[in-house]
Design an enzyme around this catalytic site. Structure first.
Site, PDB file in Angstrom:
ATOM      1  N   TYR A 159       0.776  -0.927  -0.068  1.00 10.07           N
ATOM      2  CA  TYR A 159      -0.009  -0.049   0.218  1.00 10.07           C
ATOM      3  C   TYR A 159       0.835   1.239  -0.211  1.00 10.07           C
ATOM      4  O   TYR A 159       1.785   1.437   0.801  1.00 10.07           O
ATOM      5  CB  TYR A 159      -0.698   0.063   1.302  1.00 10.07           C
ATOM      6  CG  TYR A 159      -1.835   1.114   1.461  1.00 10.07           C
ATOM      7  CD1 TYR A 159      -2.847   1.304   0.530  1.00 10.07           C
ATOM      8  CD2 TYR A 159      -1.617   2.238   2.509  1.00 10.07           C
ATOM      9  CE1 TYR A 159      -3.648   2.673   0.794  1.00 10.07           C
ATOM     10  CE2 TYR A 159      -2.252   3.089   2.631  1.00 10.07           C
ATOM     11  CZ  TYR A 159      -3.245   3.646   1.817  1.00 10.07           C
ATOM     12  OH  TYR A 159      -4.082   4.587   1.813  1.00 10.07           O
ATOM     13  N   ASP A 254       9.289   2.354  -0.729  1.00 12.20           N
ATOM     14  CA  ASP A 254       8.169   3.182  -0.028  1.00 12.20           C
ATOM     15  C   ASP A 254       8.645   2.935   1.468  1.00 12.20           C
ATOM     16  O   ASP A 254       8.084   1.792   2.087  1.00 12.20           O
ATOM     17  CB  ASP A 254       6.975   2.776  -0.204  1.00 12.20           C
ATOM     18  CG  ASP A 254       6.011   3.306   0.764  1.00 12.20           C
ATOM     19  OD1 ASP A 254       6.215   3.901   1.833  1.00 12.20           O
ATOM     20  OD2 ASP A 254       4.601   3.573   0.266  1.00 12.20           O
ATOM     21  N   LYS A 282       5.454   9.501   8.264  1.00 12.06           N
ATOM     22  CA  LYS A 282       5.228   9.040   9.558  1.00 12.06           C
ATOM     23  C   LYS A 282       6.202   9.614  10.622  1.00 12.06           C
ATOM     24  O   LYS A 282       6.225  10.692  11.426  1.00 12.06           O
ATOM     25  CB  LYS A 282       5.127   7.622   9.569  1.00 12.06           C
ATOM     26  CG  LYS A 282       3.908   7.169   8.769  1.00 12.06           C
ATOM     27  CD  LYS A 282       3.077   5.855   9.254  1.00 12.06           C
ATOM     28  CE  LYS A 282       2.414   5.180   8.004  1.00 12.06           C
ATOM     29  NZ  LYS A 282       1.024   5.579   8.381  1.00 12.06           N
TER      30      LYS A 282
END
Ligand code: HOZ
Length: 441
Positions: A159, A254, A282
């Site tokens: 994702y 990613d 994050k």
């Protein structure tokens, strides 16, 4: 005078006052689609409504009804030092006093860029954005602009945020709610995405063979953490690096979840494989909205205003987000946070495995550093297909039993749990005892 409250409780012993959380959720449902601002928070299929948070500190969160939870979601990854660490709160306060947004360069951006480039050597230049989605989206555009090619390879269950081209067999909320390919993505866009199983280098080689000189990049989570948590087989990442070099494509990691978490330099440091571009988010924001993407200078120099690939953002490099992120990263380094996370993670794993041994059903427990995931399946979990074999009903029962006893694990089988430097030995021992009890149900 009649005490209506007592009368109600006496006459209807089963009457329960609605909780503040359920009142808020009812109100939210009327104004916010699904009552939430990001789908996986809706707790769907888990036999519970979401709770609303009043405050969070260290390893704990408290809901608006006063219930306390030991938290293993950590705001989905950013809270690596636990919630509201003093260094971060102080840095935000000090930065806010000088202005909350400028829209012109500020010194924090330069410090942040320098820190990222020093800690992640594959990144020679970096640009700040506001979310992981922006970071991966920008990586794709840049890879396409740099190579002059349109197609990309992604992996089933990985994702990368809600980018059109990447919502193909995607993980996280898309997978949780049974829509890994989103409506609203034009078929023409999705057709540019070649999706193959994770850990299947043969499928990657076929894709290159069938699409000569058409593939701009491979994008992946080097440690997939949005379909549960599983790991690359030995040499898989290096094989991807080699295939990209052989075929003139870029390799994009990613590392929104793994960056600054599994090691100071992320998964690329751990596995010793150097991508061309990296997406971050994050942890680098210390809990404020942030993302970043960076890589080889030759590629990054294609970005506007130097080059022809456009990318921009009013709040990019926001001083509060930069100050929070810098404070968090420096504190991690100062306290040798990665060592502590590994120690806590190891202890947590031992205790969880001890608790799980009493379970009659098959299970698989995965952990790397401070990231973990429990599957209820007999088979090894190495890709999306095997992750999906985990028993969803058992997961829902386990999640709910833990939550009812004050342990908040991610509300989906297809997410990852996190321990933080704020989790104490007492926290994880209590958690294991509760898990043991929850598994008996
Ligand atoms: N991106 C998160 C999953 N890895 C979900 C965030 C959210 O739903 O709030």
């Amino acid at each position: 005078m009649l005490d209506v409250r007592c009368w109600t409780l006496d006459v209807f012993p089963f009457f329960q006052m609605p909780s503040r959380s359920s009142e808020l959720f009812a109100a939210a449902l009327t104004r916010i689609p699904g009552g939430v601002n990001s789908p996986v928070r809706a707790f769907r299929g888990l036999g519970r409504e979401p709770f609303f948070v009043e405050r969070a500190h260290g390893s704990r969160i408290w809901d608006v009804d006063g219930n306390e939870y030991i938290d293993y979601v950590g705001t989905w990854g950013p809270a690596i030092l636990g919630h509201a660490p003093e260094v971060v709160v102080d840095a935000v306060r000090a930065a806010a006093a000088r202005g909350v947004s400028f829209g012109i360069p500020n010194p924090f951006e330069v410090e942040m860029a320098d820190l990222i480039c020093r800690w992640v050597p594959s990144i020679e230049k970096v640009r700040m954005v506001n979310s992981g989605t922006e970071a991966t989206m920008s990586c794709l555009r840049l890879a396409r602009g740099f190579t002059g090619r349109d197609k990309i390879i992604k992996f089933e269950g990985c994702y990368h945020g809600h980018v059109d081209a990447l919502l193909v067999q995607a993980g996280s909320g898309a997978l949780t709610h049974g829509r890994p390919d989103s409506a609203g993505v034009p078929a023409e866009f999705a057709a540019l995405t070649i999706c193959v199983p994770f850990n299947d280098i043969g499928a990657v080689r076929n894709a290159f063979r069938e699409n000569p000189k058409a593939i701009a990049a491979i994008i992946l989570e080097p440690i997939p953490a949005n379909a549960g948590l599983f790991f690359p087989c030995e040499d898989f990442l290096q094989d991807l690096r080699d295939e990209c070099d052989r075929n003139g494509a870029l390799l994009i990691f990613d590392e929104v979840m793994t960056g600054f978490r599994v090691a100071r330099g992320g998964a690329q440091e751990l596995f010793g494989v150097r991508p061309d571009l990296t997406a971050l988010g994050k942890v680098i924001g210390g809990g404020l909205p942030v993302g970043a993407f960076g890589g080889r200078a030759e590629i990054m120099n294609q970005l506007s205003p130097l080059g022809p690939v456009y990318q921009a953002g009013t709040l990019s490099g926001n001083p509060l987000a930069m100050a929070a992120g810098l404070a968090q990263l420096r504190e991690l380094e100062r306290g040798d946070g990665w060592k502590l996370l590994e120690r806590t993670g190891t202890h947590f794993e031992e205790l969880m495995r001890g608790a799980l041994r009493s379970l009659k059903l098959p299970w698989v427990f995965h952990r790397i550093g401070s990231m973990f995931c429990l599957f209820f399946t007999a088979d090894p979990v190495t890709d999306l297909a095997s992750a999906k074999r985990s028993d969803p009903e058992k997961f829902a029962q386990y999640f709910k039993a833990c939550l009812d006893r004050g342990i908040y694990f991610a509300p989906s089988q297809f997410e990852t749990g996190f321990v933080s430097t704020a989790h104490t030995v007492d926290d994880i021992e209590r958690t294991a005892a509760i898990v043991r009890e929850a598994l008996k149900l």
